[in-house]
Write an enzyme that holds these catalytic residues in place. Structure first.
Site, PDB file in Angstrom:
ATOM      1  N   ARG A   1      -7.014   2.433  -1.800  1.00 51.94           N
ATOM      2  CA  ARG A   1      -7.706   3.139  -0.735  1.00 51.94           C
ATOM      3  C   ARG A   1      -7.003   4.414  -0.282  1.00 51.94           C
ATOM      4  NH1 ARG A   1      -9.336  -1.598  -0.610  1.00 51.94           N
ATOM      5  NH2 ARG A   1      -7.144  -2.044  -0.887  1.00 51.94           N
ATOM      6  N   THR A   2      -5.709   4.280   0.012  1.00 54.06           N
ATOM      7  CA  THR A   2      -5.036   5.404   0.649  1.00 54.06           C
ATOM      8  C   THR A   2      -5.003   6.618  -0.289  1.00 54.06           C
ATOM      9  OG1 THR A   2      -3.732   3.813   1.871  1.00 54.06           O
ATOM     10  CG2 THR A   2      -2.960   6.081   1.922  1.00 54.06           C
TER      11      THR A   2
ATOM     12  N   LYS B   1      14.585   8.392 -14.132  1.00 53.24           N
ATOM     13  CA  LYS B   1      15.802   9.013 -14.682  1.00 53.24           C
ATOM     14  C   LYS B   1      16.882   9.114 -13.610  1.00 53.24           C
ATOM     15  CE  LYS B   1      13.035  11.955 -17.693  1.00 53.24           C
ATOM     16  NZ  LYS B   1      12.581  13.349 -17.813  1.00 53.24           N
TER      17      LYS B   1
ATOM     18  N   ARG C   1       3.823   7.789  -0.521  1.00 58.21           N
ATOM     19  CA  ARG C   1       4.031   6.371  -0.190  1.00 58.21           C
ATOM     20  C   ARG C   1       5.327   5.921  -0.861  1.00 58.21           C
ATOM     21  NH1 ARG C   1      -0.415   1.691  -0.557  1.00 58.21           N
ATOM     22  NH2 ARG C   1      -0.893   2.722   1.413  1.00 58.21           N
TER      23      ARG C   1
ATOM     24  N   HIS D   1       2.544   3.392   8.915  1.00 59.76           N
ATOM     25  CA  HIS D   1       1.436   3.836   8.068  1.00 59.76           C
ATOM     26  C   HIS D   1       0.466   4.566   8.998  1.00 59.76           C
ATOM     27  CE1 HIS D   1      -1.505   4.082   5.028  1.00 59.76           C
ATOM     28  NE2 HIS D   1      -1.510   2.853   4.568  1.00 59.76           N
TER      29      HIS D   1
HETATM   30  C1  NCD Z   1      -1.997  -1.359   3.527  1.00 59.07           C
HETATM   31  C2  NCD Z   1      -0.632  -0.866   3.126  1.00 59.07           C
HETATM   32  O1  NCD Z   1      -0.435  -0.369   2.023  1.00 59.07           O
HETATM   33  O2  NCD Z   1       0.245  -0.954   3.967  1.00 59.07           O
HETATM   34  N1  NCD Z   1      -3.028  -0.948   2.700  1.00 59.07           N
HETATM   35  C3  NCD Z   1      -3.681   0.219   3.014  1.00 59.07           C
HETATM   36  O3  NCD Z   1      -3.118   1.283   3.000  1.00 59.07           O
HETATM   37  N2  NCD Z   1      -4.946   0.120   3.397  1.00 59.07           N
HETATM   38  C4  NCD Z   1      -2.039  -2.795   3.813  1.00 59.07           C
HETATM   39  C5  NCD Z   1      -1.508  -3.768   2.809  1.00 59.07           C
HETATM   40  O4  NCD Z   1      -1.039  -3.420   1.733  1.00 59.07           O
HETATM   41  O5  NCD Z   1      -1.537  -4.955   3.147  1.00 59.07           O
END
Ligand code: NCD
Length: 648
Positions: free
Chosen positions: A49-50, A78, A99, A127
């Site tokens: 999703r993100t 590396k 991320r 997040h």
């Molecule tokens: C979440 C995350 O990556 O923290 N997912 C997201 O971005 N919608 C939640 C999760 O992984 O449980």
């Protein structure tokens, strides 16, 4: 240049502005507001999703995307540092979306990048863009955020979406009910930030209020502090506890925010505990008629697909809002390219060690520990004087810990922290002369010598300490209702050794040794730990329905007890909590009254009472001593008045 690392980087007004932009996503799309711009996505952890909603958002704004969706195929393997990656990629793109699996890694990258960086999730930390989607969804469904009650449910310890969300809900004046899976409660650093920055307090929710829908766990209610709540909370007797229990009954729940167990962030072998679920029970309950169910997704088995068909299950809508909200955020940041930094976050004068050795963040997953070269270790000093220590908060991951050894760079002398030194230490901090250390050994390695203290006086001998513990053990046993429920919980340090000794006393007298645990007030990992029996198969310490005896060596202001109570209640609802201390010094800031006291010693603020135990100072006899602190700025020590030390 503005980055968004924490939800704290945006003011409430700015969040509203982003929501207005999101409402007009079609216009942004038609205007192609990001034409000629490039966004790079760097994902060190899986994502659907993100990443895709960010990429879709950028393309809908007319911009283009370069992507490293799996950093395992990048130079990271590396051995490239996050700092170098950030520096390099910022010359290829106008914004980075990152991320990472380490707490604080995205902030470290933002410090090395020349373009705005957006945190798409860093370890267990935050997040913020998920939170924007969550708030936007809630607002669309419920109107105003103020006054809403949101139940956050599941792995509150490791879930980064939860941490950003509860800060934001508090900022908008919503109430939060926490419904944590066993041993996955909201971390103490998050709770304390809610208390400190937003004046929120917590109370247990009426014990059966949520049982019908979610079993296995106790709920806590976080709401703006009411005048009587704090006083209530620091009392430990059962009558008060019953009143606390009723404080949050009959709440109206506006939303359930469910999360999955963050298995990938858990130690092996600790993932198997039971977990709350939402399913058909929830749907049937009349009082949840208007309660919406949210989830950041992906779900595993904590949220039944039955809810998908129900009008209250809005998580797919929540995921769909990811595109307009992220379009809005990108436009917002492009419009602010010339702005230096966030208006929301005022960086408090951070503490940086003037010496090559200095305090280290205790969070093993923090970027400052994982890759020191990419970060510049610094800390915020919080409420000095609490618990006879300085509390430091890591500028990258927010975890807190305490340091007790403070020195002066000029005089090369060190001091064991004492509340009377707060003003002096602050002066040193302003002048850049303050050096903090994790241990005396560290200070001495750098050539620091101890400051002088006044003459010592013995207050309790080895025999007196043993006698006091024996008598306290006897009293505890007489007051105990059910031996199998008795649990000694020592405050880490002298408190945990005394807890062991008290448990041995009770064990001797009752022919059965009660369980002993340890509570870490300023830790950054597990706050509660089993000490005995120390059988690895015994599982996590269970506080539910226990008769807890909280044990510490000295009680003075009562702050430690207050924090310990907050950790206890957050973890589970015990049957009772009673307090045992070897020394009561008086001078309480909080109305806490110990139930068992070895000796009362009224003493002045400049006195230092130290309980020496053979477990901590091997080879020396047990002893309680008192001495006067000589403030380094004063010529002569303040004399202490022996009459003040008279026992009760
Ligand atoms: C979440 C995350 O990556 O923290 N997912 C997201 O971005 N919608 C939640 C999760 O992984 O449980």
């Amino acid at each position: 240049m503005r980055s968004v690392i924490s939800i704290a980087d945006l003011t409430n007004d700015e969040i509203e502005e982003i929501f207005s932009l999101a409402d007009d996503a079609d216009k942004m799309r038609a205007d192609r507001v990001a034409a000629d711009r490039i966004m790079a996505t760097l994902f060190y952890e899986p994502s659907t999703r993100t990443r895709l909603s960010f990429e879709s958002a950028m393309q809908r704004l007319g911009g283009s995307v370069i992507s490293c969706s799996d950093m395992k195929t990048s130079s990271t393997v590396k051995g490239e540092t996050v700092a170098d990656t950030a520096k390099v990629v910022s010359s290829y793109a106008d914004v980075l979306v990152v991320r990472h699996n380490w707490d604080g890694a995205v902030q470290a990258m933002a410090e090395h990048a020349d373009v705005p960086v957006i945190n798409a999730g860093d370890g267990s930390h935050e997040h913020p863009t998920q939170t924007l989607c969550d708030l936007y969804t809630l607002r669309k469904e419920k109107g105003e955020l103020k006054g809403l009650t949101v139940v956050v449910c599941g792995d509150l310890k490791n879930g980064r979406t939860i941490h950003s969300l509860v800060y934001a809900l508090a900022r908008f004046g919503a109430n939060v009910v926490t419904l944590a899976a066993n041993s996955m409660a909201l971390p103490q650093y998050v709770l304390e930030r809610l208390e400190r920055e937003y004046d929120y307090a917590l109370a247990p929710v009426g014990s059966d209020d949520l049982k019908a829908v979610v079993t296995e766990t106790d709920a806590l209610y976080l709401a703006p502090k009411q005048p009587h709540q704090l006083a209530l909370y620091t009392q430990v007797d059962e009558v008060i506890q019953a009143r606390l229990n009723s404080l949050a009954t009959g709440l109206r729940y506006d939303a359930f925010y469910m999360t999955r167990k963050q298995k990938e962030r858990m130690k092996e072998g600790t993932t198997g505990t039971s977990y709350p679920t939402i399913g058909s029970n929830f749907l049937r309950e009349q009082r949840f008629r208007d309660t919406v169910v949210m989830h950041p997704l992906p779900r595993v088995d904590e949220l039944s697909p039955e809810v998908d068909k129900d009008r209250r299950g809005i998580y797919f809508k929540q995921a769909a809002y990811g595109v307009p909200v992220r379009m809005a955020l990108l436009k917002f940041l492009f419009d602010r390219r010339s702005e230096k930094r966030s208006r929301a976050r005022v960086d408090p004068a951070p503490y940086r060690s003037p010496e090559p050795i200095g305090p280290q963040c205790r969070n093993p997953n923090c970027v400052t520990v994982k890759e020191p070269i990419s970060s510049s270790r610094r800390f915020e000093i919080l409420s000095p004087g609490q618990a006879n220590a300085l509390i430091l908060a890591c500028a990258y991951c927010d975890h807190r810990f305490k340091v007790q050894i403070a020195g002066n760079v000029q005089s090369k002398r060190y001091y064991v922290f004492d509340a009377t030194l707060v003003g002096t230490l602050d002066d040193w901090l302003q002048k850049g002369d303050l050096a903090l250390f994790d241990s005396i050994k560290e200070a001495e390695e750098l050539g620091y010598e101890p400051f002088k203290s006044g003459p010592q006086r013995a207050l309790m001998s080895e025999d007196e300490i043993a006698g006091a513990l024996k008598s306290m053990g006897g009293q505890i046993l007489r007051d105990c209702r059910e031996l199998s429920r008795l649990l000694f919980l020592g405050v880490r340090g002298a408190g945990s050794h005394l807890a062991q000794r008290l448990a041995n006393e009770v064990g001797k007298q009752a022919k059965r040794k009660p369980e002993v645990g340890e509570i870490e007030i300023y830790g950054s990992g597990d706050d509660l730990k089993r000490l005995s029996p120390d059988d690895p198969d015994a599982g996590p310490l269970n506080l539910k329905d226990r008769e807890i005896i909280l044990v510490d060596d000295v009680i003075f202001t009562g702050r430690t007890v207050k924090s310990a109570l907050s950790i206890i209640f957050r973890s589970a609802r015990p049957q009772s909590v009673r307090l045992a201390v070897l020394i009561d010094r008086g001078h309480r800031e909080f109305p806490v009254k110990p139930n068992y006291v070895g000796k009362n010693i009224p003493s002045s603020e400049s006195d230092r009472v130290r309980v020496k135990l053979r477990e901590i100072d091997p080879g020396e006899p047990d002893q309680v001593i008192i001495y006067t602190i000589i403030n380094p700025k004063e010529e002569t020590p303040k004399p202490s008045h022996p009459a003040d030390f008279a026992a009760k």
